[in-house]
Design an enzyme around this catalytic site. Sequence first.
Site, PDB file in Angstrom:
ATOM      1  N   ASP A   1       0.984  -1.133   0.384  1.00 58.07           N
ATOM      2  CA  ASP A   1      -0.166  -0.194   0.171  1.00 58.07           C
ATOM      3  C   ASP A   1       0.939   1.409   0.040  1.00 58.07           C
ATOM      4  O   ASP A   1       0.461   1.951  -1.147  1.00 58.07           O
ATOM      5  CB  ASP A   1      -1.262  -0.248   0.966  1.00 58.07           C
ATOM      6  CG  ASP A   1      -2.292  -0.839   1.237  1.00 58.07           C
ATOM      7  OD1 ASP A   1      -2.092  -1.510  -0.074  1.00 58.07           O
ATOM      8  OD2 ASP A   1      -2.725  -1.348   2.406  1.00 58.07           O
TER       9      ASP A   1
ATOM     10  N   SER B   1      -4.307  -8.701   6.564  1.00 57.07           N
ATOM     11  CA  SER B   1      -4.369  -6.755   7.035  1.00 57.07           C
ATOM     12  C   SER B   1      -3.167  -7.215   8.493  1.00 57.07           C
ATOM     13  O   SER B   1      -4.759  -7.752   9.300  1.00 57.07           O
ATOM     14  CB  SER B   1      -5.438  -5.734   6.827  1.00 57.07           C
ATOM     15  OG  SER B   1      -4.445  -4.552   7.306  1.00 57.07           O
TER      16      SER B   1
HETATM   17  N1  ARG Z   1      -9.028  -3.334  15.106  1.00 51.97           N
HETATM   18  C1  ARG Z   1      -7.506  -2.497  15.249  1.00 51.97           C
HETATM   19  C2  ARG Z   1      -6.940  -1.058  16.011  1.00 51.97           C
HETATM   20  O1  ARG Z   1      -8.130  -0.240  15.697  1.00 51.97           O
HETATM   21  C3  ARG Z   1      -6.099  -3.590  14.741  1.00 51.97           C
HETATM   22  C4  ARG Z   1      -6.089  -2.542  13.413  1.00 51.97           C
HETATM   23  C5  ARG Z   1      -5.088  -2.649  12.960  1.00 51.97           C
HETATM   24  N2  ARG Z   1      -4.290  -1.923  11.176  1.00 51.97           N
HETATM   25  C6  ARG Z   1      -4.657  -3.338  10.086  1.00 51.97           C
HETATM   26  N3  ARG Z   1      -3.830  -3.023   9.590  1.00 51.97           N
HETATM   27  N4  ARG Z   1      -4.743  -4.717  10.663  1.00 51.97           N
HETATM   28  O2  ARG Z   1      -6.094  -1.260  17.108  1.00 51.97           O
END
Ligand code: ARG
Length: 401
Positions: free
Chosen positions: A13, A175
């Site tokens: 990305d 991800s």
């Molecule tokens: N949902 C989690 C948070 O808001 C993880 C976000 C992680 N990002 C990712 N691209 N997987 O802290």
Amino acid sequence: MRTAAVAYSGGLDTSCILAWLQEDWYGFDRVLAVLVDVGQEFDLEESITRANAAGADDVLLVDRKDAFADEQCARAIVTNALYEGKYPLVSALSRPVIAQAVAEIALEHGAEAVVHGCTGKGNDQLRFELAFKAHYPGVQVIAPLRDRIWTRDEEIAYALEKGIPVTQTAASPYSIDENLFGRAIEAGVLEDPWAGPPEEPYALTSDPASAPDPIEVVVGFERGIPVALDGEEVPLAALITQMNHLAGAYGIGRIDMIENRAVGIKSREVYEAPGAIALIAAHSALEDVVLTKDEARLKRPLEQRWTELVYEGRWFSPAREAIDAFVDSTQQLVTGEVRLELRPNAAVVTGRRSPHLLYSTELASYGTGETFPHEAAEGFIRISSLETELHAARARAKIEA
Ligand code: ARG
């Protein structure tokens, strides 16, 4: 000359973003890739090669690993920070650190814009942008993945066309975000909340079913901060890494949850944070024997508020700092040791000791030699039960009337 500073991770990305920024639709003359080390696994050479291939004018590596441990991770531990009771804030802790580094470099190099690779559906955009603005008020923020939705395949095709090397990890359906404090895994089959998480995306933890025999480890704390493992002093970053290995072998710290994001979406998240979960369990157990009842009762709702503030991107806020001041005041005597048993799926506290115990064996004991003032208990309960008696008498009078 228009310059942009990008929060660059080395992944697909943000590599594409470096190139997009130079395309007509953004039209920047100079693009700086800022790679911040917060304890994630990354291949430095490969990241630099990829940034150069994407046309970055400079790649700046910022080492914030120890600072991240000593500030964000330490604060999360003393605050027993678990979002919605489960998630130790892994990504939420690193974003302000990364964004601060990018904003500082942008200011230093006269960049007018700062750029991140978050989409419009997550929490991370909030964390990046609030932190950008806290360090560079008035800066222009660009989020290319919010401006246009690119599929993974479109990105891969674009990268190949530009000569940006694409590795096999680019084809991964997940991800993943990671740092010293743990890993966050989203997407792919995990989007189905009924589907059990497969083994494959885990990296810090092993299947608890194949765990070795249980072991014991003693964690030493000083003013709430973990400072030693089995009596040996270790700097916090190294201590967390060691705990990740020790507890990870038992599958400790695997978290599979449905979480409420700041943007109103419920999402299925899988985390692995073995060190964080074990250390928070140990810290909280030491507080149990040191804090007064009222300190503990006041702290719990503040811990939750702190966790929500940080989750929602308000690391740099007077409210967070005010809670920290309270927490710091409670931690002054949280010094001592906690014995943990590591076994499949659980870090179990089996002992705690401190020079500052409020726990008193003499008072609590059922054995002989105890010093509890039994005669005073009678009066205490008589006064305590006054209202209960009045209330009961009134209720009875009503029935009889
Ligand atoms: N949902 C989690 C948070 O808001 C993880 C976000 C992680 N990002 C990712 N691209 N997987 O802290």
